[in-house]
Scaffold this motif. Sequence first.
Motif, PDB file in Angstrom:
ATOM      1  N   LYS A  42       0.831  -1.208   0.000  1.00 20.74           N
ATOM      2  CA  LYS A  42       0.000   0.000   0.000  1.00 20.74           C
ATOM      3  C   LYS A  42       0.863   1.254   0.000  1.00 20.74           C
ATOM      4  CE  LYS A  42      -4.040  -2.022   2.291  1.00 20.74           C
ATOM      5  NZ  LYS A  42      -5.036  -1.854   3.379  1.00 20.74           N
ATOM      6  N   GLU A  43       0.233   2.355  -0.342  1.00 22.66           N
ATOM      7  CA  GLU A  43       0.934   3.625  -0.334  1.00 22.66           C
ATOM      8  C   GLU A  43       1.060   4.138   1.103  1.00 22.66           C
ATOM      9  OE1 GLU A  43      -0.388   5.317  -4.730  1.00 22.66           O
ATOM     10  OE2 GLU A  43      -1.026   6.356  -2.922  1.00 22.66           O
ATOM     11  N   ARG A  44       2.043   4.986   1.281  1.00 19.91           N
ATOM     12  CA  ARG A  44       2.230   5.611   2.590  1.00 19.91           C
ATOM     13  C   ARG A  44       1.058   6.562   2.844  1.00 19.91           C
ATOM     14  NH1 ARG A  44       8.248   7.431   4.070  1.00 19.91           N
ATOM     15  NH2 ARG A  44       8.472   5.305   3.223  1.00 19.91           N
ATOM     16  N   GLU A  45       0.487   6.479   4.030  1.00 22.36           N
ATOM     17  CA  GLU A  45      -0.685   7.289   4.331  1.00 22.36           C
ATOM     18  C   GLU A  45      -0.474   8.151   5.570  1.00 22.36           C
ATOM     19  OE1 GLU A  45      -4.238   5.253   5.541  1.00 22.36           O
ATOM     20  OE2 GLU A  45      -3.160   3.737   6.699  1.00 22.36           O
ATOM     21  N   PHE A  46      -1.061   9.319   5.525  1.00 28.07           N
ATOM     22  CA  PHE A  46      -1.003  10.265   6.624  1.00 28.07           C
ATOM     23  C   PHE A  46      -1.898   9.793   7.775  1.00 28.07           C
ATOM     24  CE2 PHE A  46      -0.989  14.175   8.896  1.00 28.07           C
ATOM     25  CZ  PHE A  46      -2.296  14.397   9.299  1.00 28.07           C
ATOM     26  N   LEU A  47      -1.412   9.988   9.010  1.00 30.97           N
ATOM     27  CA  LEU A  47      -2.191   9.622  10.187  1.00 30.97           C
ATOM     28  C   LEU A  47      -2.542  10.839  11.052  1.00 30.97           C
ATOM     29  CD1 LEU A  47      -0.175   6.493  11.354  1.00 30.97           C
ATOM     30  CD2 LEU A  47      -2.318   6.530  10.049  1.00 30.97           C
ATOM     31  N   ALA A  48      -1.533  11.601  11.418  1.00 26.96           N
ATOM     32  CA  ALA A  48      -1.750  12.710  12.347  1.00 26.96           C
ATOM     33  C   ALA A  48      -0.598  13.688  12.238  1.00 26.96           C
ATOM     34  CB  ALA A  48      -1.851  12.188  13.774  1.00 26.96           C
ATOM     35  N   LYS A  49      -0.883  14.931  12.610  1.00 29.33           N
ATOM     36  CA  LYS A  49       0.179  15.921  12.648  1.00 29.33           C
ATOM     37  C   LYS A  49      -0.053  16.890  13.797  1.00 29.33           C
ATOM     38  CE  LYS A  49      -1.712  19.462   9.559  1.00 29.33           C
ATOM     39  NZ  LYS A  49      -1.498  20.217   8.292  1.00 29.33           N
ATOM     40  N   ILE A  50       1.017  17.542  14.188  1.00 37.17           N
ATOM     41  CA  ILE A  50       0.941  18.523  15.251  1.00 37.17           C
ATOM     42  C   ILE A  50       1.807  19.714  14.866  1.00 37.17           C
ATOM     43  CG2 ILE A  50       2.821  17.415  16.570  1.00 37.17           C
ATOM     44  CD1 ILE A  50       1.297  18.266  19.134  1.00 37.17           C
ATOM     45  N   PHE A  51       1.278  20.895  15.064  1.00 40.59           N
ATOM     46  CA  PHE A  51       2.071  22.091  14.828  1.00 40.59           C
ATOM     47  C   PHE A  51       2.947  22.306  16.050  1.00 40.59           C
ATOM     48  CE2 PHE A  51       0.572  23.594  10.837  1.00 40.59           C
ATOM     49  CZ  PHE A  51      -0.684  23.020  10.708  1.00 40.59           C
ATOM     50  N   TYR A  52       4.250  22.346  15.811  1.00 35.76           N
ATOM     51  CA  TYR A  52       5.197  22.251  16.901  1.00 35.76           C
ATOM     52  C   TYR A  52       5.073  23.401  17.884  1.00 35.76           C
ATOM     53  CZ  TYR A  52       9.438  20.499  19.057  1.00 35.76           C
ATOM     54  OH  TYR A  52      10.337  19.958  19.941  1.00 35.76           O
ATOM     55  N   THR A  53       4.808  24.587  17.392  1.00 34.56           N
ATOM     56  CA  THR A  53       4.759  25.759  18.266  1.00 34.56           C
ATOM     57  C   THR A  53       3.438  25.835  19.023  1.00 34.56           C
ATOM     58  OG1 THR A  53       6.230  26.967  16.790  1.00 34.56           O
ATOM     59  CG2 THR A  53       4.942  28.272  18.359  1.00 34.56           C
ATOM     60  N   SER A  54       2.321  25.704  18.315  1.00 34.57           N
ATOM     61  CA  SER A  54       1.009  25.900  18.934  1.00 34.57           C
ATOM     62  C   SER A  54       0.468  24.649  19.614  1.00 34.57           C
ATOM     63  CB  SER A  54       0.008  26.370  17.891  1.00 34.57           C
ATOM     64  OG  SER A  54      -0.261  25.332  16.961  1.00 34.57           O
ATOM     65  N   GLY A  55       0.901  23.475  19.135  1.00 37.04           N
ATOM     66  CA  GLY A  55       0.359  22.230  19.652  1.00 37.04           C
ATOM     67  C   GLY A  55      -0.944  21.809  18.995  1.00 37.04           C
ATOM     68  N   ARG A  56      -1.396  22.589  18.030  1.00 35.10           N
ATOM     69  CA  ARG A  56      -2.650  22.240  17.340  1.00 35.10           C
ATOM     70  C   ARG A  56      -2.445  20.937  16.583  1.00 35.10           C
ATOM     71  NH1 ARG A  56      -4.870  24.298  12.376  1.00 35.10           N
ATOM     72  NH2 ARG A  56      -3.066  25.671  12.239  1.00 35.10           N
ATOM     73  N   THR A  57      -3.475  20.087  16.626  1.00 35.41           N
ATOM     74  CA  THR A  57      -3.371  18.760  16.027  1.00 35.41           C
ATOM     75  C   THR A  57      -4.415  18.553  14.938  1.00 35.41           C
ATOM     76  OG1 THR A  57      -4.819  17.832  17.725  1.00 35.41           O
ATOM     77  CG2 THR A  57      -2.445  17.737  18.130  1.00 35.41           C
ATOM     78  N   TYR A  58      -4.126  17.559  14.109  1.00 35.69           N
ATOM     79  CA  TYR A  58      -5.034  17.215  13.008  1.00 35.69           C
ATOM     80  C   TYR A  58      -4.889  15.723  12.767  1.00 35.69           C
ATOM     81  CZ  TYR A  58      -7.109  17.202   8.353  1.00 35.69           C
ATOM     82  OH  TYR A  58      -7.893  16.938   7.273  1.00 35.69           O
TER      83      TYR A  58
END
Length: 121
Positions: A42-58
């Motif tokens: 399978k292709e590589r898939e995105f799971l989660a991210k965090i903005f390092y400064t603010s801590g906002r997540t997705y």
Amino acid sequence: VQLQASGGGLVQAGDSLRLSCAASGPTFSGWQMAWFRQAPGKEREFLAKIFYTSGRTYYEDSVKGRFTISRDKEKNTVILLMNELKPEDTAVYYCAAADSTGVLVRDMDYWGKGTQVTVSS
């Protein structure tokens, strides 16, 4: 910039696992740190991210509510806590860093070596 992922292993369905990504570099202010995975064939898939400064997540919808991404700014470490693991979560997990806001593989500027997660049924 160097990223080092660790924490993978063999677990049973329903277990939890904590992945760590140790980051080294001049600064990550304004950057985003992300976790991806790639299952065999399978292709590589995105799971989660965090903005390092603010801590906002997705989060990707498929892991929302089960996976939690966080960061420890003092230790320059990004954590992915995975709960209620399923056999379909079996994959190589990668951490990545980007000086942008995208969630695609091509948006990432740096990658760590992967760590294998295997979930048995």
